[in-house]
Write an enzyme that holds these catalytic residues in place. Structure first.
Site: not given
Ligand code: ACO
Length: 397
Positions: A293, A346
């Protein structure tokens, strides 16, 4: 044809003074916002001061929508009025369902996937509504545009997926299903059970907004020009669609499939199968989808939430996902030492959406349906600032 050749002195940028920003604008604060914040070191994020994961656990999509766009958690009466307002905006104006049907069926010579279908349809919706540039609207009219675009999106996506006419969706008068349950019904073709509605609501609320990510920033750049709401959202969708952003979840599931298929063990993929697959990906320089991330340097709180939801559902897919997560994190630490790479939203989003019966090609569209709400809140905020976003670049020969 002869042209003038410029003397290639280093560009000084057009404003009198320029500042070099880090690659990817990482860490650069480009605006103030009251919509929410991501605390990357602490692994927390909030919407207008309300812990986003707690909101997601409470599971009321329309309440969270009200909070983001209208600025407060509504009481029961205000929530009911908001549901009615959204319901009235879900019915698409004449011409739009026909455009969706024609485009979906390929009468114009080509067929497109639901996300591109939504991108193509939003300008048509704007034209049918007589939408005007945000620059020309007062704040109330801008809010109406924000709600109209986000209210229309789930029906348009479902229509591109399954041919359901967006206008056939039942009204949301508070006594019937909400937006999430209607969307599930339209996409899966069957009446959703409470567990699926709650799981999907949690996912959608958890992904409404998340700081100045690429798609939110894109939408705000467009908003800074005074363009109409649909144009801002169409741009946001384009940014979201990339595999490094919202396009990752179906690829995360593809990875689990690839591991399962590569297994020689009839009982299912083993840790060794996973390790072989992950090493293959990392040594080829490919990224593991659903990991890493730009902001979090610790576990992504959305991933923790969705992992728990996936575990509550249970099943062999979750077992494989858990083992894959553990092996992948270990190998990421080996291949990218010091980077602290974990699952992002995700990875388990893919597992949860599959458990809810959503087909893989609708993963990113479903993410978009939620994030549109966040973009519209940001667009409203940006539209109140009359300064156009216009950075500089340095010419290099
Ligand atoms: N797999 C392998 N390597 C990775 C991964 C990954 N998933 N994520 C980061 N890295 C590597 C980078 O390649 C980089 O290596 P390098 O220093 O040798 O070049 C190093 O780790 C550091 O990367 P960061 O600077 O921390 O990552 P960045 O901020 O550039 O990218 C991103 C963040 C795009 C999310 C990245 O982690 C990635 O590509 N992940 C996979 C795609 C994905 O899951 N996207 C969804 C993100 S969540 C969302 O958008 C809603």
């Amino acid at each position: 044809m002869s042209t003038t050749t410029w003397a290639l002195a280093p560009s000084s940028g057009s404003p009198a003074r320029t500042i070099d920003a880090p690659r990817g604008l990482a860490g650069v604060v480009v605006a103030e916002t009251s919509i929410g914040d991501v605390l990357g070191q602490e692994g927390r994020y909030h919407y207008r001061g309300h812990d986003a994961v707690e909101l997601a656990r409470s599971g009321d999509f329309e309440v969270a929508w009200h909070l983001l766009v209208l600025g407060s958690v509504p009481d029961a009466d205000a929530a009911a009025r908001f549901r009615e307002r959204i319901a009235s905006l879900r019915a698409l104006p004449d011409g739009v369902p026909e455009f969706v049907a024609r485009t979906r069926d390929g009468s114009s010579g080509t067929t497109i996937d639901p996300l591109r279908g939504l991108q193509a349809t939003l300008p048509v919706l704007a034209a049918a509504r007589g939408a005007r540039p945000l620059y020309d609207l007062d704040d109330d009219a801008r809010v109406e545009e924000a709600l109209a675009v986000a209210a229309a999106a789930p029906g348009i996506l479902a229509a591109f997926h399954s041919g359901v006419r967006a206008t056939d969706a039942p009204p949301l008068d508070g006594s019937r299903r909400g937006v999430v349950a209607d969307y599930l019904l339209a996409v899966t073709g069957r009446e959703p059970d409470a567990r699926a509605v709650n799981a999907l609501s949690a996912y959608l609320i958890a992904t409404l907004d998340h700081g100045f990510n690429a798609s939110t920033f894109t939408a705000r750049v467009i908003a800074s020009t005074g363009a109409d709401m649909a144009s801002c959202v169409v741009g946001g969708i384009g940014a979201l669609s990339g595999p490094l952003h919202g396009g990752a979840p179906s690829r995360a599931l593809d990875a689990l499939d690839a591991v399962a298929e590569s297994s020689t063990d009839r009982g299912g993929a083993t840790t060794a199968d996973i390790e072989r697959y992950v090493r293959g990906e990392l040594s080829s320089g490919r990224r593991l989808m659903g990991f890493g991330h730009a902001v979090y340097r610790t576990a992504d709180p959305r991933s923790r939430l969705l992992r728990q939801i996936a575990l509550d559902y249970g099943g062999p897919r979750v077992e494989l996902a858990l083992e894959y997560e553990s092996v992948a994190e270990r190998l990421l630490a080996e291949y990218k030492p010091g980077r602290d790479l974990h699952t992002n939203v995700e990875f388990y989003a893919a597992v949860v959406m599959e458990q809810c019966g959503i087909p893989r090609e609708m993963f990113t569209p479903t993410f978009a349906m939620a994030r549109i709400v966040g973009w519209t809140a940001h667009v409203l905020e940006q539209a109140r600032d009359p300064k156009i976003i216009r950075p500089s670049s340095r010419y290099v020969a």
